[in-house]
Scaffold this active site. Structure first.
Site, short mmCIF file in Angstrom:
data_model
loop_
_atom_site.label_atom_id
_atom_site.label_comp_id
_atom_site.label_asym_id
_atom_site.label_seq_id
_atom_site.Cartn_x
_atom_site.Cartn_y
_atom_site.Cartn_z
N TYR A 167 0.81 -1.22 0.00
CA TYR A 167 0.00 0.00 0.00
C TYR A 167 0.85 1.27 0.00
CZ TYR A 167 -4.34 -2.65 0.68
OH TYR A 167 -5.41 -3.49 0.52
N THR A 200 -14.20 0.11 -5.39
CA THR A 200 -13.50 0.10 -4.10
C THR A 200 -14.45 0.45 -2.96
OG1 THR A 200 -11.48 0.79 -5.22
CG2 THR A 200 -11.57 1.13 -2.84
N PHE A 206 -6.06 7.04 6.53
CA PHE A 206 -6.48 5.69 6.91
C PHE A 206 -5.36 4.66 6.78
CE2 PHE A 206 -7.76 6.39 2.44
CZ PHE A 206 -7.08 5.35 1.80
N ASN A 259 -13.68 -4.02 2.66
CA ASN A 259 -14.24 -4.34 1.33
C ASN A 259 -13.78 -5.70 0.80
OD1 ASN A 259 -11.67 -3.58 0.67
ND2 ASN A 259 -12.25 -1.90 -0.68
N GLU A 283 2.95 -6.34 -7.43
CA GLU A 283 2.30 -7.07 -6.35
C GLU A 283 2.58 -8.57 -6.42
OE1 GLU A 283 -1.75 -5.70 -6.70
OE2 GLU A 283 -1.17 -3.65 -6.14
N ARG A 315 -17.91 -7.20 -4.20
CA ARG A 315 -18.22 -6.19 -3.17
C ARG A 315 -19.69 -5.79 -3.20
NH1 ARG A 315 -12.72 -3.13 -4.86
NH2 ARG A 315 -11.29 -4.02 -3.30
N ARG A 375 -10.81 -6.54 -11.69
CA ARG A 375 -11.34 -5.35 -11.02
C ARG A 375 -12.86 -5.23 -11.22
NH1 ARG A 375 -8.20 -2.10 -7.66
NH2 ARG A 375 -9.22 -0.26 -8.51
P1 RTP Z 1 -7.93 -2.18 -3.90
O1 RTP Z 1 -6.50 -1.95 -4.33
O2 RTP Z 1 -8.04 -2.68 -2.50
O3 RTP Z 1 -8.75 -2.95 -4.87
O4 RTP Z 1 -8.57 -0.75 -3.87
P2 RTP Z 1 -8.28 0.44 -4.85
O5 RTP Z 1 -6.92 0.35 -5.46
O6 RTP Z 1 -9.43 0.56 -5.76
O7 RTP Z 1 -8.38 1.63 -3.82
P3 RTP Z 1 -7.27 2.42 -3.04
O8 RTP Z 1 -7.72 3.83 -3.01
O9 RTP Z 1 -5.92 2.08 -3.51
O10 RTP Z 1 -7.49 1.85 -1.58
C1 RTP Z 1 -6.94 0.63 -1.21
C2 RTP Z 1 -7.68 0.13 -0.01
O11 RTP Z 1 -7.59 1.05 1.05
C3 RTP Z 1 -8.75 0.94 1.86
N1 RTP Z 1 -9.38 2.23 2.00
N2 RTP Z 1 -9.90 2.67 3.10
N3 RTP Z 1 -11.12 4.25 5.09
C4 RTP Z 1 -11.06 4.70 3.86
O12 RTP Z 1 -11.53 5.75 3.54
C5 RTP Z 1 -10.39 3.88 2.87
N4 RTP Z 1 -10.16 4.20 1.61
C6 RTP Z 1 -9.52 3.15 1.05
C7 RTP Z 1 -9.68 -0.04 1.21
O13 RTP Z 1 -9.50 -1.30 1.84
C8 RTP Z 1 -9.17 -0.07 -0.21
O14 RTP Z 1 -9.49 -1.29 -0.82
#
Ligand code: RTP
Length: 157
Positions: free
Chosen positions: A56, A100, A64, A121, A135, A111, A94
């Site tokens: 991450y 997300t 967060f 999620n 990754e 989801r 995806r």
């Molecule tokens: P992912 O990699 O998990 O599929 O999600 P993503 O790239 O679409 O989204 P990203 O913004 O990279 O966020 C990764 C993960 O961070 C957690 N999250 N929590 N509390 C919050 O506001 C928040 N925002 C993001 C989520 O677990 C998200 O999947």
């Protein structure tokens, strides 16, 4: 790490600790398997802080971030890490996960069918060829952890 844009494209998909705790491993695997994607890597682990921080890294400035890393690494439940292979698997993976933010995820997506909270999620999928390569390299390092095999399912009658 597969060949993006071909039938050998690969992506990293994870069932996060809440998905494991909720008994959703088999459903998530089944969706990819039935679609016709090929499982070439699979492991269950509690990721180290170093692994989660690197996974991450793009989010390290977000408010967060600390909570996200703790949730992934505290060992209350493990993570399932997988590498899936097949045509357009990065993009379609995806799509199959859904948005997300689960409140924006459509029905029929993982989801959209199972959750409502962005911080819980239940799954992860690489968002680009570059992320998939990074990754897969991060989560799968050991010799023989990714297996090339023939599924015999690409020539229907
Ligand atoms: P992912 O990699 O998990 O599929 O999600 P993503 O790239 O679409 O989204 P990203 O913004 O990279 O966020 C990764 C993960 O961070 C957690 N999250 N929590 N509390 C919050 O506001 C928040 N925002 C993001 C989520 O677990 C998200 O999947």
């Amino acid at each position: 790490h597969g060949v993006p844009g071909t039938s050998k494209e690969r992506t990293f998909i994870a069932v996060k600790p809440d998905g494991v705790q909720r008994g959703l491993i088999s459903d998530i695997i089944a969706r990819f398997e039935r679609r016709g994607y090929k499982l070439v890597g699979l492991k269950l682990l509690v990721p180290s802080k170093a692994l989660a921080n690197e996974h991450y890294a793009d989010l390290s400035k977000k408010p967060f971030f600390a909570g996200l890393v703790d949730y992934m690494t505290n060992g209350k439940a493990p993570v399932i890490g997988m590498v899936w292979e097949g045509p357009a698997v990065i993009k379609q993976g995806r799509v199959m996960l859904g948005a997300t933010d689960p409140t924006a995820a459509g029905p029929g997506t993982i989801r959209g069918d199972y959750c409502l909270t962005i911080g819980r999620n239940i799954c992860h999928g690489s968002d680009s060829a570059e992320s998939a390569e990074k990754e897969i390299g991060l989560w799968f390092g050991g010799k023989g952890e990714i297996v090339n095999w023939t599924a015999n399912n690409d020539e229907w009658v």
